[in-house]
Design an enzyme around this catalytic site. Structure first.
Site, short mmCIF file in Angstrom:
data_model
loop_
_atom_site.label_atom_id
_atom_site.label_comp_id
_atom_site.label_asym_id
_atom_site.label_seq_id
_atom_site.Cartn_x
_atom_site.Cartn_y
_atom_site.Cartn_z
N SER A 147 11.62 -0.73 -74.98
CA SER A 147 9.87 -0.63 -75.06
C SER A 147 9.02 -1.46 -73.89
O SER A 147 9.39 -1.74 -73.19
CB SER A 147 9.11 -0.02 -76.17
N ASP A 240 9.55 11.68 -73.99
CA ASP A 240 9.02 10.53 -73.99
C ASP A 240 7.54 10.47 -73.21
O ASP A 240 8.21 10.50 -71.38
CB ASP A 240 9.57 9.07 -74.05
N HIS A 271 10.93 8.26 -76.73
CA HIS A 271 10.93 7.33 -76.50
C HIS A 271 11.58 6.35 -77.67
O HIS A 271 11.67 6.60 -78.83
CB HIS A 271 9.48 6.93 -77.04
#
Length: 305
Positions: A147, A240, A271
């Protein structure tokens, strides 16, 4: 205990109002995120050591059965640059390091909004430099992040190249947040992700970017020059909203003629689903794949030394 993906998806969707709430402050969301990341249970026999490197707190993690000569995995945690911690990643990182046959280092870099760009990036440059004085060779080091940590890892690799420092043997990117300009401008599209919304990304992007140009590569490395970077292994998830960042990275790599670039898309997943390692079979498979690939790339780099 394994969980069906539908059960995890429902739990994530139920958590969305809390992470999106304006009534819960940054510290409250940090506590929630740490509980969220601790879903990945700690592998039995994992060892931990707290150290300070270049003034940054770093947690060393040694998976069971991994010795000192197996290589080093420098892992940059996610959390929108404002959440996440080394302690919260005590479950997922040892699983990845174990799959790679390496020990891991997880820095607690400074978070926003207290520390905006470029504080975290410069801290990671100094941590990386300091590892050399500790005897770590770039040929035996891999850099991985998820991320925001994935975006930070790519920005770090670019910064090392631009400053003439030797890069790691490989870079692993897990659902990287790598184009914050989209979010600052409020242009990220909605997807089927059960937790992440475009408005969340916009909120945290603006906290991190501050008054800087969000299009510069240190903030949005998907817009940067990919030439001359180490081999990259990229994972993205089909549901995502950040998967378009992964596609932008792949396009930039192709345009730059980057040597080795691998992109694996996990359709139907959300995600950072890797954080559910230990309870989600798909997460375990993805973690094993990433670990095996960065290990293989490191082995090739060592052999070519």
């Amino acid at each position: 205990m394994r969980m069906h993906p539908g059960v995890i998806r429902a739990a994530l969707r139920g958590s969305r109002p809390l992470f999106a709430s304006n009534r819960i402050g940054v510290n409250g969301k940090r506590r929630m995120y740490d509980r969220f990341t601790r879903v990945a249970r700690v592998p039995r026999g994992t060892g931990y050591d707290g150290v300070t490197i270049a003034g940054v707190p770093v947690e060393g993690m040694r998976p069971p059965g991994v010795g000192d000569s197996g290589g080093t995995l420098l892992y940059l945690h996610g959390g929108a640059y404002g959440l996440g911690s080394a302690r919260g990643y005590r479950g997922v990182v040892p699983r990845l390091a174990g799959a790679a046959g390496m020990t891991a280092l997880v820095p607690d870099y400074s978070r926003s909004p207290e520390a905006r760009f470029p504080v975290a990036l410069e801290e990671m440059v100094e941590v990386y430099r300091a590892l050399f004085s500790c005897g770590v060779e770039p040929e035996s080091l891999v850099l991985v992040g998820d991320s925001a940590g994935g975006g930070l890892a790519l920005a770090l690799a670019m910064t090392l190249r631009d400053r003439g420092l030797p890069g790691p043997a490989a870079v692993g990117l897990i659902c990287p947040w790598a184009d914050l300009a989209i979010d600052v401008d409020g242009e990220r599209p909605e997807t089927r992700d059960p937790l992440i919304t475009p408005s969340m990304a916009t909120e945290w992007a603006r906290k991190y970017v501050g008054g800087h140009d969000p299009r510069q590569p240190g903030i949005s490395p998907a817009r940067g020059d990919m030439a001359g970077l180490p081999p990259i292994v990229l994972h993205s998830a089909g549901d995502d909203p950040l998967c378009i960042d992964a596609d932008a990275i792949e396009k930039a790599a192709a345009e730059a003629g980057t040597g080795l670039f691998e992109h694996r898309r996990f359709d139907g997943l959300w995600h950072d689903f890797h954080l559910q390692a230990g309870v989600l079979a798909e997460a375990d498979e993805a973690i094993d794949h990433m670990g095996a690939r960065v290990r293989a790339l490191m082995t090739e780099r060592e052999a070519a030394k």
